[in-house]
Design a protein around this motif. Sequence first.
Motif, PDB file in Angstrom:
ATOM      1  N   ARG A   1       0.854  -1.197   0.000  1.00 20.57           N
ATOM      2  CA  ARG A   1       0.000   0.000   0.000  1.00 20.57           C
ATOM      3  C   ARG A   1       0.891   1.248   0.000  1.00 20.57           C
ATOM      4  NH1 ARG A   1      -4.152  -0.806   4.853  1.00 20.57           N
ATOM      5  NH2 ARG A   1      -5.206   0.912   3.785  1.00 20.57           N
ATOM      6  N   PRO A   2       1.494   1.557  -1.142  1.00 19.27           N
ATOM      7  CA  PRO A   2       2.456   2.665  -1.187  1.00 19.27           C
ATOM      8  C   PRO A   2       1.845   4.040  -0.979  1.00 19.27           C
ATOM      9  CG  PRO A   2       1.995   1.857  -3.393  1.00 19.27           C
ATOM     10  CD  PRO A   2       1.332   0.904  -2.450  1.00 19.27           C
ATOM     11  N   ASP A   3       0.527   4.147  -1.075  1.00 21.52           N
ATOM     12  CA  ASP A   3      -0.127   5.442  -0.913  1.00 21.52           C
ATOM     13  C   ASP A   3      -0.480   5.749   0.539  1.00 21.52           C
ATOM     14  OD1 ASP A   3      -1.889   3.273  -1.044  1.00 21.52           O
ATOM     15  OD2 ASP A   3      -3.587   4.570  -1.540  1.00 21.52           O
ATOM     16  N   LYS A   4      -0.238   4.812   1.449  1.00 19.71           N
ATOM     17  CA  LYS A   4      -0.580   4.995   2.852  1.00 19.71           C
ATOM     18  C   LYS A   4       0.633   5.489   3.649  1.00 19.71           C
ATOM     19  CE  LYS A   4      -4.706   3.436   2.123  1.00 19.71           C
ATOM     20  NZ  LYS A   4      -5.893   4.342   2.191  1.00 19.71           N
ATOM     21  N   VAL A   5       0.348   5.987   4.858  1.00 18.11           N
ATOM     22  CA  VAL A   5       1.432   6.446   5.731  1.00 18.11           C
ATOM     23  C   VAL A   5       2.286   5.257   6.176  1.00 18.11           C
ATOM     24  CG1 VAL A   5       1.986   7.574   7.916  1.00 18.11           C
ATOM     25  CG2 VAL A   5       0.093   8.426   6.511  1.00 18.11           C
ATOM     26  N   LEU A   6       1.628   4.182   6.585  1.00 20.94           N
ATOM     27  CA  LEU A   6       2.321   2.940   6.916  1.00 20.94           C
ATOM     28  C   LEU A   6       2.266   2.032   5.700  1.00 20.94           C
ATOM     29  CD1 LEU A   6       1.063   2.225  10.552  1.00 20.94           C
ATOM     30  CD2 LEU A   6       3.240   3.219   9.839  1.00 20.94           C
ATOM     31  N   LYS A   7       3.431   1.663   5.184  1.00 17.79           N
ATOM     32  CA  LYS A   7       3.506   0.896   3.940  1.00 17.79           C
ATOM     33  C   LYS A   7       4.032  -0.508   4.243  1.00 17.79           C
ATOM     34  CE  LYS A   7       4.793   5.081   1.390  1.00 17.79           C
ATOM     35  NZ  LYS A   7       4.836   5.941   2.606  1.00 17.79           N
ATOM     36  N   PRO A   8       3.165  -1.521   4.305  1.00 15.12           N
ATOM     37  CA  PRO A   8       3.648  -2.900   4.461  1.00 15.12           C
ATOM     38  C   PRO A   8       4.432  -3.323   3.221  1.00 15.12           C
ATOM     39  CG  PRO A   8       1.292  -2.735   4.930  1.00 15.12           C
ATOM     40  CD  PRO A   8       1.700  -1.459   4.270  1.00 15.12           C
ATOM     41  N   PHE A   9       5.483  -4.131   3.423  1.00 11.67           N
ATOM     42  CA  PHE A   9       6.277  -4.570   2.276  1.00 11.67           C
ATOM     43  C   PHE A   9       6.726  -6.007   2.444  1.00 11.67           C
ATOM     44  CE2 PHE A   9       9.477  -2.900   5.211  1.00 11.67           C
ATOM     45  CZ  PHE A   9      10.462  -3.888   5.173  1.00 11.67           C
TER      46      PHE A   9
ATOM     47  N   VAL B   1      26.174 -19.125  -0.192  1.00 12.66           N
ATOM     48  CA  VAL B   1      25.031 -18.510  -0.869  1.00 12.66           C
ATOM     49  C   VAL B   1      23.752 -19.011  -0.218  1.00 12.66           C
ATOM     50  CG1 VAL B   1      23.793 -18.252  -3.043  1.00 12.66           C
ATOM     51  CG2 VAL B   1      26.286 -18.296  -3.038  1.00 12.66           C
ATOM     52  N   GLY B   2      22.777 -18.118  -0.048  1.00  6.29           N
ATOM     53  CA  GLY B   2      21.526 -18.518   0.563  1.00  6.29           C
ATOM     54  C   GLY B   2      20.366 -17.660   0.102  1.00  6.29           C
ATOM     55  N   GLY B   3      19.190 -17.995   0.597  1.00  7.83           N
ATOM     56  CA  GLY B   3      17.986 -17.247   0.283  1.00  7.83           C
ATOM     57  C   GLY B   3      17.653 -16.250   1.379  1.00  7.83           C
ATOM     58  N   LEU B   4      16.891 -15.230   1.030  1.00  6.91           N
ATOM     59  CA  LEU B   4      16.537 -14.178   1.975  1.00  6.91           C
ATOM     60  C   LEU B   4      15.064 -13.825   1.807  1.00  6.91           C
ATOM     61  CD1 LEU B   4      17.490 -12.053   4.072  1.00  6.91           C
ATOM     62  CD2 LEU B   4      17.941 -10.527   2.158  1.00  6.91           C
ATOM     63  N   LEU B   5      14.337 -13.768   2.923  1.00  6.86           N
ATOM     64  CA  LEU B   5      12.921 -13.427   2.901  1.00  6.86           C
ATOM     65  C   LEU B   5      12.633 -12.491   4.067  1.00  6.86           C
ATOM     66  CD1 LEU B   5      10.057 -13.890   1.713  1.00  6.86           C
ATOM     67  CD2 LEU B   5       9.822 -15.779   3.344  1.00  6.86           C
ATOM     68  N   GLY B   6      11.892 -11.419   3.802  1.00  5.05           N
ATOM     69  CA  GLY B   6      11.586 -10.473   4.858  1.00  5.05           C
ATOM     70  C   GLY B   6      10.225  -9.832   4.671  1.00  5.05           C
ATOM     71  N   ILE B   7       9.630  -9.416   5.783  1.00  5.44           N
ATOM     72  CA  ILE B   7       8.396  -8.649   5.772  1.00  5.44           C
ATOM     73  C   ILE B   7       8.571  -7.487   6.733  1.00  5.44           C
ATOM     74  CG2 ILE B   7       6.896 -10.584   5.185  1.00  5.44           C
ATOM     75  CD1 ILE B   7       6.153 -10.769   8.137  1.00  5.44           C
ATOM     76  N   GLY B   8       7.830  -6.415   6.512  1.00  7.08           N
ATOM     77  CA  GLY B   8       7.967  -5.281   7.402  1.00  7.08           C
ATOM     78  C   GLY B   8       7.027  -4.162   7.035  1.00  7.08           C
ATOM     79  N   VAL B   9       7.303  -2.998   7.611  1.00  6.34           N
ATOM     80  CA  VAL B   9       6.478  -1.833   7.366  1.00  6.34           C
ATOM     81  C   VAL B   9       7.371  -0.603   7.290  1.00  6.34           C
ATOM     82  CG1 VAL B   9       6.042  -1.492   9.840  1.00  6.34           C
ATOM     83  CG2 VAL B   9       4.457  -0.544   8.150  1.00  6.34           C
ATOM     84  N   GLU B  10       7.055   0.291   6.361  1.00  2.44           N
ATOM     85  CA  GLU B  10       7.780   1.551   6.202  1.00  2.44           C
ATOM     86  C   GLU B  10       6.942   2.696   6.769  1.00  2.44           C
ATOM     87  OE1 GLU B  10       8.572   1.983   2.075  1.00  2.44           O
ATOM     88  OE2 GLU B  10      10.336   0.684   2.110  1.00  2.44           O
ATOM     89  N   TRP B  11       7.622   3.624   7.414  1.00  2.00           N
ATOM     90  CA  TRP B  11       6.981   4.832   7.908  1.00  2.00           C
ATOM     91  C   TRP B  11       7.935   5.998   7.690  1.00  2.00           C
ATOM     92  CZ3 TRP B  11       8.240   7.899  12.369  1.00  2.00           C
ATOM     93  CH2 TRP B  11       7.313   8.919  12.643  1.00  2.00           C
TER      94      TRP B  11
END
Length: 218
Positions: A116-124, A162-172
């Motif tokens: 939701r890039p248009d919101k103040v808090l942006k989950p990614f 070498v390995g894989g990388l996975l992440g979740i988070g929120v931008e403010w």
Amino acid sequence: MKRILLCCICLLTINLNCLGQRKIVWGAQAKLGTSTYEPVELGNSRESLLTYGAGIYADLAFSAHLSFRPQLGWLRKGFQQNTNLYSTGGQLIKVINTKLSYDYLPLDVTFVYRLRPDKVLKPFLQIGARGSVLIDNRVNLTSTTQPVGGTLDLDNFKRVTVGGLLGIGVEWKRFSLGLEANRDLSSYLNPPPISLFEDLKPKFRWYGISLSFQLQNP
């Protein structure tokens, strides 16, 4: 593995050249997490080790939702174990705690998708690959008598993994908070003269939180 890491570096260079006309947002990141390895050899146990890291990244936007994010940093991995020593009569003599830590220079090649890039808090969601170069290690032995420190011969370990990388988070605004998981696809040990380890081929796992700060406004 060196060829794979070289390909990652070439891919990063090509993307930076192709996207040279796009605006690049630079940032810094700090990490705190736990590290261990799998699988565990029979008869022993492993516990997670609290580790940390830091890095700098560049964020190149394709759109409001999707961006390419390469990152270069430093990350510590490792594990710890407790060994109980008993007398011939079965009485516990002392407990030895062994902590092994390994310092890596990781290169992350990832993509970030903002829901939701248009919101103040942006989950990614962040997904990609991590290539790491081993630069140092440390061994700490602590018993009921006295602590002992030292290092291990780096020739016993693979310099590149070498390995894989996975992440979740929120931008403010210029900050972001994320949860990150990294699992090596290649063993961190060179084939040692122990057939048991050759069969197990231990791989590091790292889970943690990350705090990022954009050094400039997007």
